[in-house]
Write an enzyme that holds these catalytic residues in place. Sequence first.
Site, PDB file in Angstrom:
ATOM      1  N   SER A 150      -2.970  30.212  30.636  1.00  0.00           N
ATOM      2  CA  SER A 150      -2.283  29.835  29.407  1.00  0.00           C
ATOM      3  C   SER A 150      -2.598  30.806  28.271  1.00  0.00           C
ATOM      4  O   SER A 150      -2.275  31.975  28.347  1.00  0.00           O
ATOM      5  CB  SER A 150      -2.628  28.387  29.035  1.00  0.00           C
ATOM      6  OG  SER A 150      -1.817  27.920  27.990  1.00  0.00           O
ATOM      7  N   ASP A 305       3.057  31.049  23.836  1.00  0.00           N
ATOM      8  CA  ASP A 305       1.838  31.631  24.374  1.00  0.00           C
ATOM      9  C   ASP A 305       2.196  32.313  25.704  1.00  0.00           C
ATOM     10  O   ASP A 305       3.354  32.289  26.130  1.00  0.00           O
ATOM     11  CB  ASP A 305       0.751  30.564  24.507  1.00  0.00           C
ATOM     12  CG  ASP A 305       1.082  29.505  25.543  1.00  0.00           C
ATOM     13  OD1 ASP A 305       2.279  29.350  25.868  1.00  0.00           O
ATOM     14  OD2 ASP A 305       0.172  28.812  26.007  1.00  0.00           O
ATOM     15  N   ASP A 309       4.145  27.617  27.668  1.00  0.00           N
ATOM     16  CA  ASP A 309       4.157  26.155  27.591  1.00  0.00           C
ATOM     17  C   ASP A 309       3.819  25.655  26.187  1.00  0.00           C
ATOM     18  O   ASP A 309       3.837  24.448  25.940  1.00  0.00           O
ATOM     19  CB  ASP A 309       3.230  25.532  28.641  1.00  0.00           C
ATOM     20  CG  ASP A 309       1.753  25.800  28.404  1.00  0.00           C
ATOM     21  OD1 ASP A 309       1.415  26.669  27.571  1.00  0.00           O
ATOM     22  OD2 ASP A 309       0.923  25.141  29.064  1.00  0.00           O
TER      23      ASP A 309
END
Length: 584
Positions: A150, A305, A309
């Site tokens: 992430s 990002d 998400d």
Amino acid sequence: MDISKLRAQAEAWRKADPDPATAEELAQILAKGDMVDLADRFAGNLEFGTAGLRGVLGAGPNRMNRAVVRRTSAGLARYLKATVPDAVIRGVVVGRDGRRMSAEFAEDTACALAAEGIPAHVFTTLAPTPLTAFAALHLKAAAAVMVTASHNPPEYNGYKVYWGNGAQIIPPHDKGIAAANDHEGPANQVRLLTPAEARAKGLWRDISPEVGEAYLRAILGLRMHGRGSDTLSVVYTAMHGVGGVWMERAMKAADFPRFHTVAEQQQPDGAFPTVRFPNPEEPGAMDLSTAAAERVKADLVLANDPDADRLAVMVRDGQGVLRMLTGNEVGVLLGHYMLTQGTKRARPYVATTIVSSVQLGQIAHDVGAAYDEVLTGFKWIANRALERERSESVQFLFGYEEALGYTVGTVVRDKDGISAALVFADLAAWCESRKTTVLGYLEEIQRRHGLFVGAQRNFTFKGAQGAQTISNIMEGFRQAHPARVGDFAVLTIKDYKKCESYTDGKVVPLTLPSSNVIAYELEGGGRVTLRPSGTEPKIKYYFELKETLGNGEQVAQARGRAEGRLQALIDAFVTLARDRGQPV
């Protein structure tokens, strides 16, 4: 520290490591005799946290590497076969972002699944996390794995698992997979097919581009206004991640011709050359976006990002200055927009987390919508929504967490920065059509439903020693809960680890699952919440106050007063934290 035992553990891991690079890395550490580094790498196994496995790349069971991924994938395969009998028919979706080692981890995952007779549906190119979650539902897979870290720094990677319902795993599945992993032997004994062998057996299946087309059609259907804008200027950054091509396609289809990308950050690059920390919330991460917005006189800035998400938003204030909206402000805007615009639903439902603003709950109450607060992590929002949809026939419209995570509708059962960005652009175009601005709309909401101000403070403590520091802080508060935080009396204490709430000496059970979180509800509607991060070596403190506007008072004036009170609250609480074990 038993040095001989530690050396034996490390040597056994090195011999079983299927990756020559990390095996050599461990050999060099052993040769140097760096026992502190070695102890951290073997302090334990990476565990399923808020979003699956996540850690620094490197050798050892407390790092992300091919040995960990192979053992985890074999454990996942065995657990699926034991709990989902038709998993060998439905298969598992495998997606990956553009980080270092993501390609290798995704291949190992698919090959380990195939060796257990479970088909792997593999994206042929890089995939955003929400597209992987969507594919799990679209292909009716038994589960999905997304290889991503992430928004973490470039030295991290991770392994996120979704169940067949399209949502991230929750108990008992996380514990079940972990237990299955514990029964796996050394990594070099994990059975794998080669990609060629898996293809020949029909156990490696390329995901068709049609899945991506279906995703785009579905998120375009989430818009309320649906008319785009010839005049609204939008700047977007992919933050060196995998969302860029999808946002370009979505915004073109939604008719936003003045859509500009930050060229330096548009292509996937796991080194993240223009940002140290590819999180839009971090200082400096939005500098290039801001500069691009000033060049083209953008009205709106949207940022994903790296795995797309999450969503960050910047808008112009009354003086034409770009201002970053907080995660709570974006959540309140999108939540109100979905609840009040478009087709009216019989039983609308929205949800957020215990560390996000209570304002969404106030809005839901005022408009007659169902509402939930759940534990931190989107897995809890998605799974709670599925539960209520089954049991109460509510219609889920929106969920969010303050850490820039949003989901609109039921296209994706996880946070989705691409669809959230598209719908926010739709909201901005709707505001423009009403001759107002995004901040003007936010002020309308605050006047109608209350003015809430909030802030967050994070403190990082790395390694095994840092984890102990964070634990000491949490237990320090449990042993001596404050009666006041600065000028505010504590009315209720909620200890989510003990699943108990305390008010005036009375104990009431909490219905949420146990989690290492403490919340202090304050007089006047304020709240302070503290918890360790599930994905980073941090302890996080969340603050919120509610302010009452005077008759005819400007929102800006009331906000200034509220922010002054909020800062005093923050200062008082940080002092309390230091009294309970936090280093200065």
